[in-house]
Design a protein around this motif. Structure first.
Motif, PDB file in Angstrom:
ATOM      1  N   LEU A 164       0.841  -1.196   0.000  1.00 29.97           N
ATOM      2  CA  LEU A 164       0.000   0.000   0.000  1.00 29.97           C
ATOM      3  C   LEU A 164       0.879   1.250   0.000  1.00 29.97           C
ATOM      4  O   LEU A 164       0.556   2.256  -0.625  1.00 29.97           O
ATOM      5  CB  LEU A 164      -0.846  -0.042   1.275  1.00 29.97           C
ATOM      6  CG  LEU A 164      -2.097   0.774   1.411  1.00 29.97           C
ATOM      7  CD1 LEU A 164      -3.072   0.386   0.353  1.00 29.97           C
ATOM      8  CD2 LEU A 164      -2.721   0.515   2.780  1.00 29.97           C
ATOM      9  N   TYR A 165       2.003   1.181   0.721  1.00 28.99           N
ATOM     10  CA  TYR A 165       2.904   2.327   0.814  1.00 28.99           C
ATOM     11  C   TYR A 165       3.591   2.596  -0.523  1.00 28.99           C
ATOM     12  O   TYR A 165       3.738   3.736  -0.937  1.00 28.99           O
ATOM     13  CB  TYR A 165       3.935   2.077   1.904  1.00 28.99           C
ATOM     14  CG  TYR A 165       4.820   3.261   2.180  1.00 28.99           C
ATOM     15  CD1 TYR A 165       4.369   4.314   2.961  1.00 28.99           C
ATOM     16  CD2 TYR A 165       6.104   3.347   1.642  1.00 28.99           C
ATOM     17  CE1 TYR A 165       5.163   5.408   3.201  1.00 28.99           C
ATOM     18  CE2 TYR A 165       6.911   4.437   1.883  1.00 28.99           C
ATOM     19  CZ  TYR A 165       6.438   5.470   2.662  1.00 28.99           C
ATOM     20  OH  TYR A 165       7.229   6.556   2.898  1.00 28.99           O
ATOM     21  N   GLY A 166       4.024   1.532  -1.161  1.00 25.08           N
ATOM     22  CA  GLY A 166       4.650   1.702  -2.468  1.00 25.08           C
ATOM     23  C   GLY A 166       4.870   0.361  -3.111  1.00 25.08           C
ATOM     24  O   GLY A 166       5.474  -0.511  -2.501  1.00 25.08           O
ATOM     25  N   GLY A 167       4.366   0.159  -4.323  1.00 21.78           N
ATOM     26  CA  GLY A 167       4.546  -1.118  -4.975  1.00 21.78           C
ATOM     27  C   GLY A 167       4.149  -1.046  -6.430  1.00 21.78           C
ATOM     28  O   GLY A 167       3.645  -0.013  -6.900  1.00 21.78           O
ATOM     29  N   VAL A 168       4.370  -2.142  -7.133  1.00 20.16           N
ATOM     30  CA  VAL A 168       4.064  -2.186  -8.566  1.00 20.16           C
ATOM     31  C   VAL A 168       2.888  -3.123  -8.810  1.00 20.16           C
ATOM     32  O   VAL A 168       1.933  -2.769  -9.505  1.00 20.16           O
ATOM     33  CB  VAL A 168       5.292  -2.661  -9.372  1.00 20.16           C
ATOM     34  CG1 VAL A 168       5.041  -2.475 -10.856  1.00 20.16           C
ATOM     35  CG2 VAL A 168       6.541  -1.900  -8.944  1.00 20.16           C
ATOM     36  N   VAL A 169       2.958  -4.320  -8.267  1.00 24.67           N
ATOM     37  CA  VAL A 169       1.884  -5.289  -8.387  1.00 24.67           C
ATOM     38  C   VAL A 169       1.562  -5.823  -6.997  1.00 24.67           C
ATOM     39  O   VAL A 169       2.434  -5.863  -6.136  1.00 24.67           O
ATOM     40  CB  VAL A 169       2.287  -6.518  -9.258  1.00 24.67           C
ATOM     41  CG1 VAL A 169       1.092  -7.041 -10.030  1.00 24.67           C
ATOM     42  CG2 VAL A 169       3.448  -6.202 -10.161  1.00 24.67           C
ATOM     43  N   GLY A 170       0.317  -6.292  -6.792  1.00 20.38           N
ATOM     44  CA  GLY A 170      -0.035  -6.910  -5.515  1.00 20.38           C
ATOM     45  C   GLY A 170      -1.352  -6.395  -4.976  1.00 20.38           C
ATOM     46  O   GLY A 170      -1.900  -5.404  -5.468  1.00 20.38           O
ATOM     47  N   LEU A 171      -1.855  -7.097  -3.956  1.00 15.01           N
ATOM     48  CA  LEU A 171      -3.143  -6.729  -3.357  1.00 15.01           C
ATOM     49  C   LEU A 171      -3.124  -5.303  -2.809  1.00 15.01           C
ATOM     50  O   LEU A 171      -4.061  -4.532  -3.007  1.00 15.01           O
ATOM     51  CB  LEU A 171      -3.476  -7.685  -2.204  1.00 15.01           C
ATOM     52  CG  LEU A 171      -3.964  -9.091  -2.530  1.00 15.01           C
ATOM     53  CD1 LEU A 171      -4.474  -9.748  -1.272  1.00 15.01           C
ATOM     54  CD2 LEU A 171      -5.043  -9.045  -3.583  1.00 15.01           C
ATOM     55  N   GLY A 172      -2.025  -4.952  -2.131  1.00 17.10           N
ATOM     56  CA  GLY A 172      -1.922  -3.620  -1.540  1.00 17.10           C
ATOM     57  C   GLY A 172      -1.960  -2.533  -2.604  1.00 17.10           C
ATOM     58  O   GLY A 172      -2.551  -1.467  -2.406  1.00 17.10           O
ATOM     59  N   VAL A 173      -1.320  -2.829  -3.739  1.00 17.71           N
ATOM     60  CA  VAL A 173      -1.318  -1.858  -4.843  1.00 17.71           C
ATOM     61  C   VAL A 173      -2.740  -1.670  -5.370  1.00 17.71           C
ATOM     62  O   VAL A 173      -3.170  -0.546  -5.663  1.00 17.71           O
ATOM     63  CB  VAL A 173      -0.374  -2.332  -5.968  1.00 17.71           C
ATOM     64  CG1 VAL A 173      -0.363  -1.339  -7.114  1.00 17.71           C
ATOM     65  CG2 VAL A 173       1.029  -2.537  -5.423  1.00 17.71           C
ATOM     66  N   MET A 174      -3.484  -2.793  -5.485  1.00 24.13           N
ATOM     67  CA  MET A 174      -4.888  -2.700  -5.916  1.00 24.13           C
ATOM     68  C   MET A 174      -5.683  -1.851  -4.929  1.00 24.13           C
ATOM     69  O   MET A 174      -6.475  -0.989  -5.323  1.00 24.13           O
ATOM     70  CB  MET A 174      -5.518  -4.098  -5.974  1.00 24.13           C
ATOM     71  CG  MET A 174      -5.067  -4.957  -7.129  1.00 24.13           C
ATOM     72  SD  MET A 174      -5.646  -6.652  -6.909  1.00 24.13           S
ATOM     73  CE  MET A 174      -7.372  -6.478  -7.342  1.00 24.13           C
TER      74      MET A 174
END
Lengths: 270, 269
Positions: B217-227
């Motif tokens: 959620l803080y910073g990413g490219v792919v993943g549940l948190g990014v969604m």
């Protein structure tokens, strides 16, 4: 066993205790010291990029700078206030709800599923929604911290009541004591140590809630300044702020443990 | 305290039936409570009593869940999150269990690592995540590192506590009968430390899942948190709630699975 041998073992124990304390400080502090020196040397030798990794000397300088400029005081004020409000609200609601759940099993069965869901779901993931409702800044951070801190407070208060000797409760009931008297004379004193263990756990989770909540939804405070400095690529100040968080965590944990110990000492007098 | 004893005299005959009846009451009450909340939520949202754009509604959430599955969006993002979680978790277990046991067994080892570990334990580890991002970027590596750090403290502390709970008299007896250090460790210390150690592994799952998602959620490219972050910034509430619930359910399911394993393996406890 002869008296003399008892006395001599006591003395040896005392000496051993002192020696062990020295060992603990030297060995534990030694690892941290060696790590810091290696870090500093690596930076000075140019083996790692100072801009990227900062260095212990710079980090300490950063902390001093935050103290001198008054930034630290302001941040601790903001985060501290958020922590106190969140923890107070979570304690009042969590412990009352836990006591209620411990006394009335239907309430317990009805509410328990939500408590476990709250425990295992990432509350912070809902921060866009929380910010939408409470606005950016302290109210959102406080809400996140309450949601995190309340779980162990509820669960421990409930378990504390569950573990009260049913015989004692029956005695109060059969002598015509009402629910309020039961609470004050039996349930609260008997479940107090368990509740205090929950208070300690809740304090820890409230700290997490405040710091991480500020990372996402804050407008001030220690967590917010970590995020701010990180976005400025100011590694040194990020490390300094994290160091402050660690120290704050250690201090709060010390307080919480002291509280817990005091409460269990009080119980033995009962 | 003679009264409880007298009451308990006839108890063993009825406890099993009373116990199963009680657990049926528990499940039933829980289910009723969930249904009531869901219905109240739905009614208040569709009657316009509360603003559904904030709170969404159960039907909308189910719809959003179906959409996330059929559009393949979940299938695209879930593997990355699972990968980051499993690698970080596995590393924490492989390093944390031996380290924790060693710390419980050998006082000097414990004294070396305890302060550092303690500092790690009381610090919200996600506060370290911005540093990891500065070092490793917003890709997979920084998430693996944060899951590792977060789970490690829990695993080590439980393994250590498990070893310290070993019955000292049993150890002294083994020593008296000439058991060597290695024999003492493998035959007495490790087995008796197992229940507490496994409890640590279970706690680690819950923490690790939350950590990986918040880190994304803080910073990413792919993943549940990014969604979650994407749906959050467009204020699309139903999928947001679906994803948060999904994470919660995953932690809940793996946690209760591990608890069941714990119970069946350590029944002799």
């Amino acid at each position: 066993m002869a008296w003399t041998s008892v006395i001599s073992t006591v003395r040896a124990d005392d000496q051993g205790k002192i020696r062990e304390r020295v060992y603990a400080v030297v060995l534990g502090g030694g690892l941290i010291f060696i790590g810091a020196v290696a870090w500093q040397l690596a930076v000075m030798a140019g083996a790692v990029d100072e801009f990227l990794t900062s260095s212990p000397v710079l980090v300490i300088e950063g902390v001093v700078k935050q103290i001198v400029s008054g930034e630290l005081l302001v941040n601790i004020g903001i985060s501290g206030l958020e922590f106190i409000v969140a923890f107070a609200v979570a304690s009042v609601f969590g412990i009352s709800l836990g006591l209620l759940m411990g006394r009335l099993r239907y309430v317990k069965y009805a509410i328990e599923p939500y408590v476990w869901l709250l425990y295992s779901s990432p509350v912070i993931a809902l921060f866009p929604l929380i910010v939408l409702i409470f606005g950016l800044g302290a109210p959102s951070v406080v809400f996140i911290a309450i949601m995190l801190a309340i779980v162990p407070l509820i669960v421990n208060a409930m378990q504390g009541v569950d573990n009260v000797d049913p015989g004692l409760i029956k005695v109060v009931e059969s002598f015509g004591g009402n629910e309020l008297q039961l609470l004050r004379k039996v349930v609260l004193p008997a479940s107090f140590p368990t509740i205090m263990a929950g208070v300690r756990l809740g304090m820890g989770r409230a700290v997490v809630g405040v710091v991480v909540g500020e990372l996402f939804a804050g407008q001030g405070g220690i967590g917010y300044s970590i995020d701010k400095y990180a976005s400025e690529l100011n590694t040194t100040q990020v490390f300094s702020s994290v160091l402050i968080v660690i120290v704050a965590g250690l201090v709060l944990n010390f307080i919480a443990r002291a509280l817990e110990r005091a409460s269990s000492g009080w119980r033995t007098d009962l | 305290m003679r009264t409880p004893k007298r009451k308990d005299a006839g108890a063993p005959l009825t406890t099993s039936r009373a116990g199963s009846q009680e657990s049926a009451v528990k499940v039933l009450t829980g289910c009723i409570s969930i249904v009531v909340v869901l219905v109240a939520w739905q009614v208040s949202a569709s009657s316009g009593l509360v603003d559904a754009s904030y709170t969404s509604s159960p039907l909308e959430i189910v719809k959003a869940a179906a959409e996330l599955v059929t559009s393949g969006e979940l299938a695209q993002n879930l593997p990355t999150t699972l990968f980051e979680f499993s690698i970080g978790y596995a590393l924490a277990v492989v390093i944390g269990v031996p380290l924790g046991m060693l710390m419980g067994w050998r006082l000097r080892v414990r004294q070396v690592f305890e302060p550092l570990l303690y500092a790690l334990y009381v610090t919200p580890s996600l506060a370290l995540f911005p540093i990891f991002v500065l070092v490793w970027g917003i890709g997979t590596t920084s998430k693996i590192a944060i899951v590792f750090v977060d789970v490690l403290a829990t695993v080590v502390i439980n393994a250590m506590a498990g070893v310290q709970e070993t019955d000292a008299r049993t150890l002294r007896m083994a020593h008296a009968f000439g058991a060597g250090q290695m024999a003492q460790f493998w035959k007495i210390i490790a087995p008796s430390a197992m229940p507490t150690t496994v409890a640590g592994l279970r706690l680690g799952v819950g923490r690790g899942v939350i950590t990986v998602i918040v880190a994304e959620l803080y910073g990413g490219v792919v993943g549940l948190g990014v969604m979650i972050s994407a749906y959050g910034s467009s204020f699309n509430v139903p999928p947001l709630i679906v994803l948060a619930l999904l994470a919660g359910l995953f932690g809940l399911i793996v946690g209760s699975l591990l608890r069941r394993i714990e119970r069946s393996v350590f029944r002799w406890e």
